[in-house]
Motif scaffolding. Structure first.
Motif, PDB file in Angstrom:
ATOM      1  N   ILE A   1      41.259  52.165  41.503  1.00 37.49           N
ATOM      2  CA  ILE A   1      42.014  51.075  42.131  1.00 37.49           C
ATOM      3  C   ILE A   1      40.994  50.058  42.631  1.00 37.49           C
ATOM      4  CG2 ILE A   1      43.592  50.474  44.015  1.00 37.49           C
ATOM      5  CD1 ILE A   1      44.426  53.548  43.839  1.00 37.49           C
ATOM      6  N   GLY A   2      40.972  48.885  41.979  1.00 38.48           N
ATOM      7  CA  GLY A   2      40.015  47.839  42.373  1.00 38.48           C
ATOM      8  C   GLY A   2      38.997  47.570  41.290  1.00 38.48           C
TER       9      GLY A   2
ATOM     10  N   SER B   1      32.251  47.805  42.793  1.00 36.07           N
ATOM     11  CA  SER B   1      32.266  49.282  42.854  1.00 36.07           C
ATOM     12  C   SER B   1      33.202  49.856  41.794  1.00 36.07           C
ATOM     13  CB  SER B   1      32.645  49.772  44.250  1.00 36.07           C
ATOM     14  OG  SER B   1      33.877  49.229  44.649  1.00 36.07           O
TER      15      SER B   1
ATOM     16  N   GLN C   1      40.857  38.453  42.331  1.00 35.92           N
ATOM     17  CA  GLN C   1      39.424  38.224  42.221  1.00 35.92           C
ATOM     18  C   GLN C   1      38.716  39.115  43.234  1.00 35.92           C
ATOM     19  OE1 GLN C   1      38.850  34.049  42.820  1.00 35.92           O
ATOM     20  NE2 GLN C   1      39.077  33.695  40.637  1.00 35.92           N
ATOM     21  N   SER C   2      37.494  39.489  42.898  1.00 36.18           N
ATOM     22  CA  SER C   2      36.755  40.330  43.845  1.00 36.18           C
ATOM     23  C   SER C   2      35.744  39.465  44.590  1.00 36.18           C
ATOM     24  CB  SER C   2      36.030  41.432  43.080  1.00 36.18           C
ATOM     25  OG  SER C   2      34.878  40.905  42.483  1.00 36.18           O
ATOM     26  N   THR C   3      35.053  40.076  45.539  1.00 33.54           N
ATOM     27  CA  THR C   3      34.052  39.320  46.306  1.00 33.54           C
ATOM     28  C   THR C   3      32.843  38.932  45.451  1.00 33.54           C
ATOM     29  OG1 THR C   3      33.109  41.396  47.112  1.00 33.54           O
ATOM     30  CG2 THR C   3      34.713  40.319  48.529  1.00 33.54           C
TER      31      THR C   3
ATOM     32  N   SER D   1      25.750  35.937  46.004  1.00 32.99           N
ATOM     33  CA  SER D   1      24.523  35.139  45.903  1.00 32.99           C
ATOM     34  C   SER D   1      23.785  35.403  44.598  1.00 32.99           C
ATOM     35  CB  SER D   1      23.599  35.515  47.061  1.00 32.99           C
ATOM     36  OG  SER D   1      23.305  36.900  46.954  1.00 32.99           O
TER      37      SER D   1
ATOM     38  N   ALA E   1      22.568  38.423  44.166  1.00 30.52           N
ATOM     39  CA  ALA E   1      21.638  39.481  44.576  1.00 30.52           C
ATOM     40  C   ALA E   1      22.449  40.585  45.240  1.00 30.52           C
ATOM     41  CB  ALA E   1      20.609  38.937  45.541  1.00 30.52           C
TER      42      ALA E   1
ATOM     43  N   THR F   1      48.906  45.271  41.055  1.00 34.04           N
ATOM     44  CA  THR F   1      48.578  45.918  42.330  1.00 34.04           C
ATOM     45  C   THR F   1      49.017  47.373  42.328  1.00 34.04           C
ATOM     46  OG1 THR F   1      48.905  43.826  43.462  1.00 34.04           O
ATOM     47  CG2 THR F   1      49.006  45.793  44.828  1.00 34.04           C
ATOM     48  N   ALA F   2      48.070  48.260  42.623  1.00 33.96           N
ATOM     49  CA  ALA F   2      48.449  49.664  42.835  1.00 33.96           C
ATOM     50  C   ALA F   2      49.245  49.703  44.134  1.00 33.96           C
ATOM     51  CB  ALA F   2      47.190  50.514  42.960  1.00 33.96           C
TER      52      ALA F   2
ATOM     53  N   PHE G   1      39.042  41.688  53.275  1.00 31.90           N
ATOM     54  CA  PHE G   1      39.012  40.467  52.479  1.00 31.90           C
ATOM     55  C   PHE G   1      39.787  40.654  51.167  1.00 31.90           C
ATOM     56  CE2 PHE G   1      37.000  37.388  49.661  1.00 31.90           C
ATOM     57  CZ  PHE G   1      36.834  36.292  50.476  1.00 31.90           C
ATOM     58  N   SER G   2      39.657  41.829  50.562  1.00 30.31           N
ATOM     59  CA  SER G   2      40.297  42.099  49.266  1.00 30.31           C
ATOM     60  C   SER G   2      41.572  42.914  49.398  1.00 30.31           C
ATOM     61  CB  SER G   2      39.326  42.846  48.346  1.00 30.31           C
ATOM     62  OG  SER G   2      38.218  42.049  48.067  1.00 30.31           O
TER      63      SER G   2
ATOM     64  N   GLN H   1      33.024  48.896  49.561  1.00 30.16           N
ATOM     65  CA  GLN H   1      33.206  48.349  50.909  1.00 30.16           C
ATOM     66  C   GLN H   1      34.437  48.905  51.617  1.00 30.16           C
ATOM     67  OE1 GLN H   1      30.946  46.575  52.517  1.00 30.16           O
ATOM     68  NE2 GLN H   1      29.591  46.555  50.752  1.00 30.16           N
TER      69      GLN H   1
HETATM   70  C1  LIG Z   1      32.202  35.974  50.852  1.00 27.58           C
HETATM   71  C2  LIG Z   1      31.387  37.173  50.538  1.00 27.58           C
HETATM   72  C3  LIG Z   1      30.123  37.031  49.958  1.00 27.58           C
HETATM   73  C4  LIG Z   1      29.350  38.142  49.652  1.00 27.58           C
HETATM   74  N1  LIG Z   1      28.107  37.983  49.088  1.00 27.58           N
HETATM   75  C5  LIG Z   1      27.340  39.073  48.820  1.00 27.58           C
HETATM   76  C6  LIG Z   1      26.030  38.928  48.253  1.00 27.58           C
HETATM   77  O1  LIG Z   1      25.568  37.844  47.979  1.00 27.58           O
HETATM   78  N2  LIG Z   1      25.302  40.046  48.020  1.00 27.58           N
HETATM   79  C7  LIG Z   1      25.782  41.293  48.323  1.00 27.58           C
HETATM   80  O2  LIG Z   1      25.067  42.273  48.121  1.00 27.58           O
HETATM   81  N3  LIG Z   1      27.010  41.447  48.830  1.00 27.58           N
HETATM   82  C8  LIG Z   1      27.801  40.370  49.102  1.00 27.58           C
HETATM   83  N4  LIG Z   1      29.047  40.536  49.651  1.00 27.58           N
HETATM   84  C9  LIG Z   1      29.511  41.876  49.927  1.00 27.58           C
HETATM   85  C10 LIG Z   1      30.444  42.403  48.819  1.00 27.58           C
HETATM   86  O3  LIG Z   1      31.462  42.927  49.522  1.00 27.58           O
HETATM   87  C11 LIG Z   1      29.766  43.444  47.952  1.00 27.58           C
HETATM   88  O4  LIG Z   1      28.665  42.857  47.417  1.00 27.58           O
HETATM   89  C12 LIG Z   1      30.567  44.017  46.773  1.00 27.58           C
HETATM   90  O5  LIG Z   1      30.693  43.046  45.746  1.00 27.58           O
HETATM   91  C13 LIG Z   1      31.896  44.561  47.166  1.00 27.58           C
HETATM   92  O6  LIG Z   1      32.450  45.213  46.050  1.00 27.58           O
HETATM   93  P1  LIG Z   1      33.681  46.209  46.171  1.00 27.58           P
HETATM   94  O7  LIG Z   1      34.019  46.584  44.788  1.00 27.58           O
HETATM   95  O8  LIG Z   1      33.377  47.290  47.128  1.00 27.58           O
HETATM   96  O9  LIG Z   1      34.874  45.342  46.829  1.00 27.58           O
HETATM   97  P2  LIG Z   1      35.551  43.964  46.404  1.00 27.58           P
HETATM   98  O10 LIG Z   1      34.593  43.021  45.812  1.00 27.58           O
HETATM   99  O11 LIG Z   1      36.279  43.543  47.613  1.00 27.58           O
HETATM  100  O12 LIG Z   1      36.571  44.347  45.243  1.00 27.58           O
HETATM  101  C14 LIG Z   1      37.768  45.035  45.471  1.00 27.58           C
HETATM  102  C15 LIG Z   1      38.771  44.687  44.384  1.00 27.58           C
HETATM  103  O13 LIG Z   1      39.894  45.553  44.529  1.00 27.58           O
HETATM  104  C16 LIG Z   1      41.087  44.806  44.361  1.00 27.58           C
HETATM  105  N5  LIG Z   1      42.179  45.519  45.062  1.00 27.58           N
HETATM  106  C17 LIG Z   1      42.321  45.750  46.383  1.00 27.58           C
HETATM  107  N6  LIG Z   1      43.446  46.457  46.624  1.00 27.58           N
HETATM  108  C18 LIG Z   1      44.038  46.657  45.404  1.00 27.58           C
HETATM  109  C19 LIG Z   1      45.252  47.301  44.986  1.00 27.58           C
HETATM  110  N7  LIG Z   1      46.083  47.902  45.850  1.00 27.58           N
HETATM  111  N8  LIG Z   1      45.551  47.292  43.662  1.00 27.58           N
HETATM  112  C20 LIG Z   1      44.741  46.703  42.763  1.00 27.58           C
HETATM  113  N9  LIG Z   1      43.581  46.084  43.119  1.00 27.58           N
HETATM  114  C21 LIG Z   1      43.233  46.067  44.414  1.00 27.58           C
HETATM  115  C22 LIG Z   1      40.745  43.456  44.961  1.00 27.58           C
HETATM  116  O14 LIG Z   1      41.613  42.440  44.513  1.00 27.58           O
HETATM  117  C23 LIG Z   1      39.305  43.264  44.459  1.00 27.58           C
HETATM  118  O15 LIG Z   1      39.308  42.694  43.177  1.00 27.58           O
HETATM  119  C24 LIG Z   1      29.846  39.437  49.959  1.00 27.58           C
HETATM  120  C25 LIG Z   1      31.102  39.584  50.534  1.00 27.58           C
HETATM  121  C26 LIG Z   1      31.866  38.472  50.816  1.00 27.58           C
HETATM  122  C27 LIG Z   1      33.215  38.679  51.455  1.00 27.58           C
END
Ligand SMILES: Cc1cc2nc3c(=O)[nH]c(=O)nc-3n(C[C@H](O)[C@H](O)[C@H](O)COP(=O)(O)OP(=O)(O)OC[C@H]3O[C@@H](n4cnc5c(N)ncnc54)[C@H](O)[C@@H]3O)c2cc1C
Length: 425
Positions: free
Chosen positions: A25-26, A30, A52-54, A59, A61, A289-290, A326-327, A394
């Protein structure tokens, strides 16, 4: 026992049943890395991703962990509090996972620079040197002792999402002198005619091939006595070829600096990871959406999504990788923090007023809230660990990501750790 869980779903009939080895999911960093790692070993995976994801704000990096001057990652990991997700991974394993991330990105066509043992320095759009673990190859990254003496900062005429003067004043504080110039070619001037579309993504669409080579010529004419060139990261939405070729056409060493959002390198990262996942046979359900699931006798057995109505997605394993607030991987209600798919156990404390610090520059308490997991990143529901459901990225509790500087790196490492748990490695 047949337990239907979930906050917002009506009870469902089974219209169709689709079966996978693993469901994630997501589809952010990650979810995609976990999915790729599983798919690379032949497993049949589904990623459900609602938006969209974060990565779209990245950046370019990945921050793994903040370290003190001269400190290695192993020393910094040692200092973390017990509740931190990295404490669930043995340091030797964490070391190997860092190498694995770089290898996996490479196989997805993403060129990177990283040192497995320590951080390097990247340049923020404000000209501040910031620690990071892994940079996309074309993004500016330095050893602090080997900064250039004089930099040419180049902007595209009229592009407002990049500020050369802020960059120059930040660099001046590091003792780096700079000169600023603007360049343009017919294609960028045409794009500028519509100011609302003069954004990084629109520039990336035109700055390839012949336009890029003429832009490089224009930059070369301005180098003077500068020994390094910095430009906004507006090259290459679907591969790094445009960026790499452009930088190679310049007469001095050069690199890119992040712009205001949207982030071209981040969008490319997302695009290439998704492409790799699909090429490996993975199914990516975008824009869905799950929303609900079935839990039976301590195991999650099926998932339902909003767009697929009453159809069931069954799997051996499930991974919660929906990101933080945020997501919408986590939701903050009036006096409750909850996970919206199953209502999984969340680590948080206090009531609404306690979740924020009035000092916006402080680490905010809510940033450490997240899913409770056991030593193997398994989630729990009403105090009972689910044998086959994991969390990564996250959405996990305990990271204090901004204080500890564990952002994208945390998402990447925990994603691969969960994949290795599922594969029994
Ligand atoms: C504005 C911003 C800038 C950032 N810049 C950096 C950076 O430069 N470098 C760095 O290392 N980190 C940065 N980060 C931190 C960032 O959170 C991590 O880098 C990483 O990309 C997070 O990945 P994630 O997969 O854990 O979560 P996310 O990127 O939040 O992805 C989660 C995904 O799951 C989806 N989702 C959520 N709930 C559901 C559901 N029920 N069903 C289906 N889909 C779902 C969301 O829509 C999203 O697409 C930044 C964060 C933010 C908010």
């Amino acid at each position: 026992m047949h337990q239907k869980a979930g906050k917002n779903g009506p009870s469902f009939k089974e219209d169709a049943t689709m079966r996978f080895d693993d469901i994630i999911i997501g589809g952010g960093l990650s979810g995609l890395l976990c999915g790729i790692s599983l798919a690379e070993s032949g497993r049949k995976c589904l990623i459900v991703s609602q938006g969209q994801s974060t990565l779209n704000f990245s950046s370019g990096a990945l921050d793994f962990l903040k370290t003190k001057e001269g400190e290695s990652f192993e020393e910094a990991l040692e200092r973390l509090p017990q509740e931190h997700p990295y404490k669930k991974i043995a340091p030797e394993k964490c070391f190997l996972l860092r190498a694995e991330v770089a290898g996996l990105l490479d196989r997805a066509g993403i060129g990177t620079f990283s040192d497995i043992r320590r951080n390097h320095w990247r340049i923020t759009p404000l000209g501040v040197l910031s620690q990071t673990w892994l940079s996309l190859e074309e993004m500016a990254h330095f050893d602090k002792e080997a900064l250039p003496e004089k930099v040419l900062i180049v902007n595209i005429s009229g592009f407002l999402d990049f500020s050369p003067s802020l960059l120059a004043s930040g660099l001046a504080e590091q003792g780096v002198r700079s000169e600023i110039c603007e360049v343009s070619v017919r294609e960028t001037d045409t794009a500028r005619a519509n100011s609302s579309e003069f954004r990084s993504v629109n520039l990336a669409r035109v700055l390839d091939g012949y336009a890029a080579s003429r832009l490089a010529e224009a930059v070369n004419g301005k180098i003077g006595d500068c020994d390094f060139i910095l430009l906004p990261a507006v090259f290459g939405l679907e591969s790094d070829t445009a960026a790499v070729r452009f930088l190679q056409m310049l007469d001095k060493p050069a690199a890119l600096v992040p712009t205001m959002n949207p982030s071209v390198p981040g969008i490319r990262l997302q695009y290439l990871l998704k492409k790799r996942f699909k090429e490996l046979g993975g199914t990516f359900l975008a824009g869905d959406t799950a929303c609900d699931g079935i839990v039976e006798e301590g195991k999650m057995t099926a998932l339902r999504t909003r767009a697929q109505g009453n159809s069931l997605f069954e799997a051996e394993n499930f991974v919660f990788a929906g990101g933080s607030f945020f997501s919408e991987g986590l939701i903050a209600g009036k006096d409750e923090i909850y996970e919206p798919v199953l209502g999984l156990d969340v680590d948080y404390s206090g009531s609404h007023g306690d979740w924020f610090s009035p000092d916006v520059f402080e680490e905010q308490p809510y940033m450490s809230f997240g899913l409770r997991t056991d030593a193997d990143f398994r989630v729990s529901l009403k105090g009972r660990t689910l044998e086959n459901a994991y969390a990564a990225g996250q959405i996990l509790s305990g990271a204090a990501p901004f204080r500890n500087g564990c952002l994208g790196g945390l998402s990447a490492i925990t994603a691969l750790r969960v994949a290795s748990m599922i594969k029994n490695e």
